[in-house]
Write an enzyme that holds these catalytic residues in place. Structure first.
Site, PDB file in Angstrom:
ATOM      1  N   SER A 272      46.920  12.055  19.828  1.00  0.00           N
ATOM      2  CA  SER A 272      47.086  10.821  20.585  1.00  0.00           C
ATOM      3  C   SER A 272      45.791  10.521  21.309  1.00  0.00           C
ATOM      4  O   SER A 272      44.851  11.321  21.290  1.00  0.00           O
ATOM      5  CB  SER A 272      48.231  10.966  21.587  1.00  0.00           C
ATOM      6  N   LYS A 273      45.786   9.376  21.961  1.00  0.00           N
ATOM      7  CA  LYS A 273      44.589   8.936  22.684  1.00  0.00           C
ATOM      8  C   LYS A 273      44.170   9.935  23.758  1.00  0.00           C
ATOM      9  O   LYS A 273      43.028   9.957  24.169  1.00  0.00           O
ATOM     10  CB  LYS A 273      44.857   7.575  23.328  1.00  0.00           C
ATOM     11  N   ARG A 274      45.152  10.726  24.200  1.00  0.00           N
ATOM     12  CA  ARG A 274      44.818  11.705  25.228  1.00  0.00           C
ATOM     13  C   ARG A 274      43.810  12.740  24.711  1.00  0.00           C
ATOM     14  O   ARG A 274      43.059  13.332  25.453  1.00  0.00           O
ATOM     15  CB  ARG A 274      46.079  12.410  25.727  1.00  0.00           C
TER      16      ARG A 274
END
Ligand code: GLU
Length: 508
Positions: A272-274
């Protein structure tokens, strides 16, 4: 009995095998609801390679049935992004094809028609349950820690009752009537998968409000478009039972399914973007070569021979078989991605690297596009000195900015200046060297100048760094880099002399 089992769904043998002589038809069905995710790019790549390897067709179908979230910009970004990666499709909203339209929203009448067929055959039924009833049902199940599922209240309504409620204008959803039994299929990636139908409740094919649902339309469209193989992300494995039951209900041969392993972040959680950038556009904007992106995506769940990491897309097409895809999640290695980028840049023709770097140089404010075009040969030579060193196209501007600086204001990096200042006689050395350089043949090559400079240092009784550290600082403002006499030639003699003269003041 409302439900008449058809010959394919009454036993547990799974989908019919498509005829070998049929050319393979694969597709991607992205939802145009945001940026172009690398997961979509990998799915597209694997499907595309399947079609290209086996002389089949690759189809782009836009799954825009979510009206609230779908946008034309996102669809355009998908088309543009995938093309930029080098993928092409034989049928799609932008290229047409024999099974048009290729936008799901434009096929909605057909979906309703197909729902009607399943209703007529008893494979589906109308459900008049209100939202309140369904919410209460779910709440009760949650309280009792049961799996949320429809309780079948409308499954066996009397036909008269249905007619009466329809006549009264009662809103209804259409649910699929899941038969008893089990289905087994051979997943191209995961091998034999069996699911008990009891695990699937009578799911909604057409909502009371909002129209047909993904699991239903995807099968309608895949049947109509004669799709023979579906490679998609593992997150869709849960949908496959529902979809296989639909094929059976329609009496249609099911495609072969292959579920690609999830792409995971370094902590083994779904990428994910994390974890970092996940959108194609980010990598593009950051100066990754498209070839590196493709190469890296090939490695997300697939390997050429377990050892070779760098290979081109033609090799991938030649060798890709979904049966070789790993089941385990593919951990996304950001460092490896960058390394791969550098490797590919090194292998590219100089002219291509220069062309790809140019927009970053322009964006960095070093030169205009026109200026770079006018000095194309020169710019290529500038790039040549860095091709081995950069990992991303976007690394270039920072490494060549000195070529574009004013001679009296070349920015000196702290380490370069400190290195130059170590040498006590630097000003005299620079002045003497400047006089020597001014006397050299204006057409002298970098090699000739380099050899001459070494002789100059020896004759002056100095060590090489005593000249070269101040000189490098004077010419480039950097502590390291390409051959200094390449720099002298690329700057031009006048500019080199002016920079040395400025350094005699600036390093004093
Ligand atoms: N719209 C779905 C997705 O983007 C398509 C899934 C499928 O290939 O069936 O994930």
């Amino acid at each position: 009995m409302l439900f008449a089992p058809c010959s394919t769904c009454s036993d547990a043998v799974g989908p019919m095998v498509t005829l070998m002589s049929e050319p393979v038809r694969v597709r991607i069905a992205p939802s145009p609801t945001g940026t172009v995710h690398l997961g979509l790019c990998r799915t597209a790549l694997f499907n595309w390679a399947t079609a290209r390897r086996r002389g089949g067709k690759f189809i782009l179908r836009i799954e825009d049935t979510d009206h609230d979230r779908s946008t034309a910009e996102s669809e355009a970004a998908i088309v543009e992004g995938l093309r930029w990666l080098g993928l092409d499709w034989d049928e799609g909203p932008d290229v047409g094809g024999p099974y048009a339209p290729y936008r799901q929203s434009e096929r909605i009448e057909r979906h309703h028609e197909r729902a009607g067929e399943l209703l007529a055959a008893g494979h589906a039924y109308r459900c008049f349950c209100t939202r309140e009833r369904l919410d209460a049902l779910r709440a009760g199940q949650e309280e009792r820690k049961e799996t949320a599922r429809y309780d079948g209240q409308c499954r066996d309504l009397e036909p008269d009752d249905v007619e009466r409620r329809l006549a009264a204008g009662e809103p209804f959803a259409v649910r699929f009537r899941v038969p008893e039994g089990a289905t087994t299929f051979d997943d191209l990636v995961r091998g034999t998968v069996t699911f008990a139908h009891a695990e699937v409740d009578d799911w909604v094919m057409v909502r009371q409000v909002g129209g047909p649902t993904y699991n239903f339309v995807v099968v309608c469209d895949d049947i109509d478009m004669r799709i023979t193989e579906v490679l998609r992300g593992e997150e869709h494995l849960v949908n496959t039972p529902k979809q296989l039951l639909l094929y059976a209900a329609f009496g249609a041969p099911a495609p072969a399914f292959g579920h690609l392993p999830l792409m995971l972040g370094p902590n083994r959680k779904k990428l994910s973007k994390r974890h970092g950038d996940t959108a194609l556009g980010d990598y593009r904007a950051n100066g990754y070569p498209r070839e590196a992106i493709v190469n890296f995506l090939c490695l997300q769940g697939w390997a050429l021979d377990g050892a070779t990491e760098v290979f081109d897309v033609a090799t991938f097409v030649e060798r890709f078989d979904p049966r070789d895809v790993q089941k385990a999640g593919a951990v996304f290695d950001f460092d490896k991605f960058k390394w791969l980028s550098g490797e590919l840049i090194r292998r590219q023709p100089l002219a291509l690297v220069a062309e790809r770097c140019a927009p970053f140089v322009v964006a960095g404010g070093l030169a205009t596009e026109g200026e770079l075009r006018e000095r194309a040969r020169w710019f290529e030579q500038v790039v040549a000195g860095e091709q081995e060193r950069i990992l991303l196209y976007s690394d270039l501007p920072g490494r060549i900015a000195h070529f574009f600086a004013a001679d009296e204001a070349v920015p000196y990096a702290a380490d370069a200046e400190a290195g130059a200042r170590k040498h006590a006689g630097r000003i005299e050395t620079l002045a003497a060297f400047r006089a020597w350089l001014a006397a050299q043949d204006p057409a002298a090559s970098a090699e000739v100048l380099g050899a001459g400079a070494k002789a100059f240092v020896a004759a002056a009784g100095l060590k090489l760094p005593a000249l070269f550290q101040p000189l490098r600082c004077a010419l480039t403002g950097m502590a390291g880099g390409r051959d200094l006499f390449d720099v002298v030639v690329l700057l031009g003699r006048e500019h080199a002399l002016a920079r040395i003269e400025a350094a005699e003041r600036r390093l004093a």
